[in-house]
Scaffold this active site. Sequence first.
Site, PDB file in Angstrom:
ATOM      1  N   GLU A 114      25.493 104.094  11.149  1.00 50.87           N
ATOM      2  CA  GLU A 114      26.729 104.840  10.903  1.00 50.87           C
ATOM      3  C   GLU A 114      27.225 105.653  12.092  1.00 50.87           C
ATOM      4  O   GLU A 114      28.431 105.692  12.356  1.00 50.87           O
ATOM      5  CB  GLU A 114      26.522 105.772   9.697  1.00 50.87           C
ATOM      6  N   LEU A 121      17.459 104.780  10.715  1.00 47.63           N
ATOM      7  CA  LEU A 121      18.355 103.658  10.464  1.00 47.63           C
ATOM      8  C   LEU A 121      19.766 104.125  10.125  1.00 47.63           C
ATOM      9  O   LEU A 121      20.745 103.441  10.451  1.00 47.63           O
ATOM     10  CB  LEU A 121      17.802 102.792   9.334  1.00 47.63           C
ATOM     11  N   CYS A 122      19.884 105.306   9.479  1.00 48.48           N
ATOM     12  CA  CYS A 122      21.222 105.797   9.142  1.00 48.48           C
ATOM     13  C   CYS A 122      22.034 106.102  10.394  1.00 48.48           C
ATOM     14  O   CYS A 122      23.243 105.871  10.450  1.00 48.48           O
ATOM     15  CB  CYS A 122      21.129 107.038   8.249  1.00 48.48           C
ATOM     16  N   THR A 123      21.347 106.602  11.439  1.00 49.38           N
ATOM     17  CA  THR A 123      22.030 106.871  12.714  1.00 49.38           C
ATOM     18  C   THR A 123      22.483 105.569  13.353  1.00 49.38           C
ATOM     19  O   THR A 123      23.608 105.459  13.858  1.00 49.38           O
ATOM     20  CB  THR A 123      21.103 107.635  13.680  1.00 49.38           C
TER      21      THR A 123
END
Length: 448
Positions: free
Chosen positions: A214, A209-211
């Site tokens: 962001e 999810l961070c990829t």
Amino acid sequence: MADSAPPSKSRDLDKLLLRSGNLVGPNFDPGVQLRDDLQEYARVLVVGAGGLGCELLKDLALSGFKNLEVIDMDRIEVTNLNRQFLFRLEDVGKPKAEVAAKRVMERISGVNIVPHFCRIEDKDIGFYNDFNIIALGLDSIEARSYINAVACSFLEYDSDDNPREETMKPMVDGGTEGFKGHARVIVPGVTPCFECTIWLFPPQVKFPLCTLAETPRNAAHCIEYAHLIKWDEVHSGKAFDPDNPDHMKWVYDEAVKRAELFGIPGVTYSLTQGVVKNIIPAIASTNAIISAACTLETLKIASGCSKTLSNYLTYNGVEGLHTKVTEFVKDNDCLVCGPGVLIELDTTVTLKKFIDMLEEHPKLLMTKASITYHGKNLYMQAPPILEEMTRSNLELPLYDLMGKIPKGVLHVTGTVDRGNRKSSGLRKLRVVYKGIDGVTDMDMAGGA
């Protein structure tokens, strides 16, 4: 000189059905009567009317099966037309099952195909029991699991836990992924069912999810951002439906905005569908090859003209052509095709209490359960009218609802927790009541 007789439409089929051979099944009885019975009495259900389903309907109709039915919940889209050959541009927006049935009947005389435009879960279990063989042309693990559970629910075991042959509902399952495909024969109680070999299917690729939030790097990241993050932000509490065109269009539009923001090319509507629904582009020739294998196995099962596949065929056409047959082994402890999960109950347990117990049972973990017994609805979660009609049973003892017998088999449908995902499921439960005459110690063995 007398005119020669016109060639028979069943000439090639006659070579299989009118004469014996070295590879025939033990009950094969060649002759015109077998061919006529196959055409008149054999009933086959095709599940799915997409790329593989279209081929299956055509091949089965050309192989002598005259009584076919097809079920599919989807409507035709423009992107289907490159490989789903029964559809035309003017058919876009129409139900796949209805158009596919109409086209095959137009081209092949004498065949009758009944379409069903609905979800497979919308049909009661009795609907599936009306068919001799079920042929699967699906692209979903969840849908395969559901049909597999339905077919296995008809299987009955004798007192020695041996499957009774007359209760077996054979299935022929086909699947394609690009230039690769498989065909398999599932005879509940004899061969491994779909659940026995669920490990054959790799887990779906997931992105951190961070990829997504962001540092997106490709078109798939932008699509999954719109699907997994943006949708919940904008539609709080509203579930995303991948089969709803409006929902899919919204995700596509948001993915395009995301891609433009980060300068990422390649977001298209078809790619959005592929990423969200985990669809791998289909190849028409692969569908044709796998359909031919599935149809031949269906013919073998229905007629006994040859021994069936044992039991899993894989095809790879990426470089040249490679086929291989692997014989997988049945899992004797399978929750789906085995004798059923044994549950020991007091005679005072109400139906409501029993349904609550299913949520905590370590082998079941089933919520929103609907219960049937010998085809009778004891409690149904949906539709609302059936829920209202069966609601009064919730406070009654299950023992009374089952006719005060010492033991019996229930069929339960509901939502099954599979760890990281939930899906529709059907389970067979062997209920045994404590302290009732006729229940032996062996019946109690393994009780929950």
